[in-house]
Design an enzyme around this catalytic site. Structure first.
Site, mmCIF file in Angstrom:
data_model
loop_
_atom_site.group_PDB
_atom_site.id
_atom_site.type_symbol
_atom_site.label_atom_id
_atom_site.label_comp_id
_atom_site.label_asym_id
_atom_site.label_seq_id
_atom_site.Cartn_x
_atom_site.Cartn_y
_atom_site.Cartn_z
ATOM 1 N N GLY A 23 16.623 -2.215 20.982
ATOM 2 C CA GLY A 23 16.088 -1.482 22.125
ATOM 3 C C GLY A 23 15.482 -0.149 21.702
ATOM 4 C CB SER A 32 9.145 -0.329 22.105
ATOM 5 O OG SER A 32 8.763 -0.336 20.758
ATOM 6 C CD GLU A 84 15.651 -4.812 0.620
ATOM 7 O OE1 GLU A 84 16.732 -4.280 0.346
ATOM 8 O OE2 GLU A 84 14.920 -5.357 -0.219
ATOM 9 C CG ASN A 119 -1.002 -2.516 9.434
ATOM 10 O OD1 ASN A 119 0.231 -2.604 9.565
ATOM 11 N ND2 ASN A 119 -1.720 -3.456 8.864
ATOM 12 C CD GLU A 120 -4.165 0.895 13.144
ATOM 13 O OE1 GLU A 120 -3.114 0.462 13.657
ATOM 14 O OE2 GLU A 120 -5.049 0.154 12.661
#
Lengths: 393, 375
Positions: free
Chosen positions: A127, A129, A244, A379-380
């Site tokens: 939990g 976002s 990781e 990715n941004e």
């Protein structure tokens, strides 16, 4: 410098391979090859097989049920799992809450949760976002107000993967709004059967139901379910980032998909379904993908090697995540391209039946994989992290 | 599986890096370029004294018998400095043909003189008019008695005009061969050119050049095999050089983003530019991985060697273009001035892609080989 794995590593790879060959149920393997969704029971079944061998949670501390594997062994394990078409372990249990409990949990929390988390007796969802807190996660608003030895939770989470199947949620909640937004966040474990929790499905463009909205309406959570200190939740969550790195680029998965693409290429050109012109074009695209995969694989191995030597690999995790997801997405594009008009029809069977061809799941898989460059820090956001590492701005 | 350098390799790297940082500042390079030969013989002697010219040659010839990793370390440093001295032409290309021809004791003296910095060589192989990457040149060699006669013309001979001796590829009735031809041989004409990257080139015309059989470096039929190996080594070396250039360009660009201010802030604070710079770092790291792969593959069996080197050259061709173009764009107008290093780095990256097969050519080579990952 040596690209060859050590004798010990080669023996380890053989051990993993042998185990997977004898332990992975055929029906699971078949579904994985066809890119079909696994049911909860199927995921649980496989994780328990792994756990019985002690391999469900290798990255956990040894005293919490982990293995003392080297970075290269962890890499080899993940690669072999993917190449054998073995399902991945449940990520929220294994990669997220497990390590958090092991590092920051109380003895009571560890005793209560660790074993059942590893064995998937309890299914965790994440939990984090919220509607107003995506990339800017620290602006989350779901509130936890202290009321005796309970917190009273109100608010909403969104994009909660597999919440419909979850027994527990680990959540970031706001316990203080007065200071810096990162400072008032706490890390809380919430029983999904608690009164006041509503889970609503979100249908996604792949036709699947993985994502959910979760609403909290005066939900009472014991303060004993707080991880660490109140207000330190952000620090604990950040611990997971780049923690990781041996499997982040998902090389094994991409190698396995490349194999599929290669065999489809042979099949379709041999049967004349692709003409010569199409075959030439496809072969070039595959060679381009192979070069990118090899470059990524070696970059991943450099990170594994650096980790083994205790070196700091800088922005490596972000680089691996960006290129890894781009490559995974590229491969799903190519499979869909290959399916051509045969890929237009929706699979008539639902996700649980493997009787159809490869063409119909191709579109679903392509649509599904759009998410990988969005979740886990888009990715941004990864590029922001890289830029910060190199420019310090 | 390990990517750490050995102690000796680390020492080599440190000393070459230091040498280039100290002796090869950009202003000095500009000075070298303005000289008639276009490079510095004094620097070349420095390389010789450091033992760099001896690296890949066999120990029995006075060399160190080093491998691909050592060459990679040297070339990466050379890339950072945009070194224009004839290392690729003399040590890697022509020197490579000597190494891989199984040349007997007769070549020992030549190698000794190369190592001492006293003998410069060049490989005359490229031609125009025929298939660009053919290992069977149009230049013909005809035998009569104890003599071969060479006729043909060569282009883009790296450092061809200052070479004391050329290795010339030619086709005989029984396959390709390599011949040693002194620069002053009768019938040879060498016209110097300047490469856009600053590296001197030459066009070489051979009109009935006579070569004694004892100057056959590589017997007819063996030329293709030797050339393929040497070109693979050259490509691996160029990949390492490109990584050095890309690293330097990346560092310079980051520094510029931090120091150049517009709208009252460093331009590096703008996300549009940050993400372009992040892309540059990603490409740099992928390229570095592939340069390592190429370096570690040059002694493998031909199919593996060719596939891996092609993959590296393809990656580096693409990445070099992206990094070079982005670096100039992020610098703005200063990036396209002759007085600023980034433009020179961009030109060299462009030339590297064009040499010995560009990215597209190597992708096709991988296709032809049946793919990079094989069962």
């Amino acid at each position: 410098m040596d690209l060859n794995f050590s004798v010990e590593d080669v023996a380890f790879r053989e051990e993993v391979r042998t185990f997977l060959a004898s332990s992975l149920p055929d029906y699971l393997c078949a579904k994985m090859i066809k890119r079909l969704h696994l049911t909860k029971d199927e995921t649980v079944h496989w994780q328990r097989i792994l756990n019985a061998r002690g391999w469900a949670t290798p990255s956990w501390p040894v005293d919490c049920g982990g293995q003392s594997w080297s970075p290269s062994q962890r890499y080899i394990f993940q690669e072999e799992m993917a190449l054998a078409h073995a399902p991945e372990t449940q990520p929220f249990n294994v990669n997220m809450i497990g390590p958090i409990l092991a590092k920051f949990g109380t003895d009571e929390q560890k005793a209560k949760f660790l074993r059942s988390t590893a064995n998937l007796d309890i299914w965790w969802c994440q939990g984090f976002s919220e509607p107003g807190a995506g990339s800017d996660l620290a602006s989350l608003k779901t509130s936890a107000v202290r009321d005796g030895n309970h917190y009273l939770i109100n608010g909403q989470k969104i994009w909660t993967t597999q919440a419909q199947n979850a027994d527990w949620m680990f959540a970031l909640v706001r316990t203080d709004s007065s200071g810096r937004k990162q400072e008032g966040i706490s890390f809380l474990l919430i029983d999904m059967t608690t009164h006041g929790i509503t889970v609503r499905p979100i249908e996604t463009i792949d036709g699947g139901h993985d994502a959910n909205e979760v609403f909290f309406d005066d939900v009472r959570v014991p303060t004993a379910n707080l991880i660490g200190e109140e207000g330190k939740g952000w620090t604990y969550a950040k611990h997971l980032l780049g923690n990781e790195r041996s499997g982040i680029a998902r090389i094994g998965l991409s190698k396995e998909r490349l194999k599929q693409l290669r065999s489809l290429e042979h099949e379709l050109s041999a049967s004349g379904q692709l003409d010569e012109r199409e075959t030439v074009g496809l072969k070039r695209k595959l060679a381009e993908v192979e070069v990118q995969l090899r470059a990524l694989e070696l970059t991943q191995l450099r990170v594994v090697s650096a980790d083994a030597h205790g070196a700091n690999a800088g922005a490596a995790a972000s680089i691996l995540k960006i290129k890894g997801t781009e490559l995974q997405q590229r491969m799903t594009e190519l499979v869909l391209e290959l399916a051509g008009p045969e890929g237009l029809a929706l699979a008539v069977d639902d996700h649980t039946d493997g009787s159809g061809g490869w063409q119909n799941p191709a579109a679903q898989f392509y649509f599904t994989m759009r998410k990988v460059s969005i979740f886990g820090g888009s990715n941004e956001i990864q590029k922001n992290i890289i830029a910060k590492t190199m420019l310090g701005l | 599986m390990d990517f750490e350098l050995s102690e000796e390799q680390r020492l080599l790297k440190d000393s070459v890096d230091r040498l280039i940082a100290k002796e090869y500042r950009f202003e000095r390079r500009l000075d070298f370029l303005r000289r008639s030969e276009g490079w510095s013989r004094q620097t070349w002697q420095g390389f010789a004294e450091m033992g760099l010219l001896a690296l890949p040659f066999a120990e029995e010839h006075g060399g160190f018998g080093s491998g691909g990793v050592e060459t990679m370390l040297v070339m990466e440093a050379f890339g950072r400095g945009l070194v224009v001295e004839p290392y690729l032409s003399t040590v890697i290309l022509a020197g490579g043909t000597i190494r891989h021809s199984g040349a007997s004791g007769r070549m020992a003296e030549t190698v000794e003189r190369i190592i001492a910095g006293e003998h410069l060589m060049a490989l005359a192989h490229n031609e125009k008019g025929g298939p660009r990457h053919s290992l069977e040149p149009q230049t013909r060699a005809k035998r009569s008695g104890a003599c071969w006669t060479l006729t043909g013309s060569k282009i883009a001979v790296l450092h061809g005009a200052t070479a004391d001796e050329l290795v010339v590829s030619a086709t005989t009735d029984t396959g390709s061969a390599l011949f040693l031809v002194p620069a002053e041989a009768e019938g040879i004409s060498v016209s110097p050119q300047k490469g856009y990257d600053g590296v001197p080139l030459a066009e070489v015309t051979l009109e009935g050049v006579s070569v004694q059989t004892e100057f056959v470096l590589c017997e007819p039929g063996m030329g293709e095999k030797v050339l393929a190996h040497v070109i693979a080594e050259a490509n691996a070396a160029l990949c390492a050089e490109a990584v050095g250039i890309m690293g330097d360009v990346f560092d310079t660009t980051c520094e510029y983003l931090l120091t150049r201010t517009q709208f009252g802030v460093p331009i590096g604070s703008f996300q549009a530019l940050q993400h372009q710079a992040a892309d540059m770092l990603i490409e740099l790291e992928l390229s570095r991985s592939m340069a390592i792969l190429a370096a570690l593959s040059i002694d493998s069996e031909p199919p593996v060697r060719e596939r891996n080197v092609s993959a590296a050259k393809a990656q580096i061709g693409r990445s070099g273009r992206l990094i070079g173009q982005r670096a100039i764009q992020l610098h703005g107008a200063i990036g396209i001035t002759e007085e600023y290093k980034v433009g020179h780095s961009f030109k060299r990256l462009t030339a590297i892609d064009a040499m010995f097969g560009n990215a597209d050519w190597h992708i096709d080579a991988i296709v032809e080989a049946g793919g990079l990952y094989t069962a």
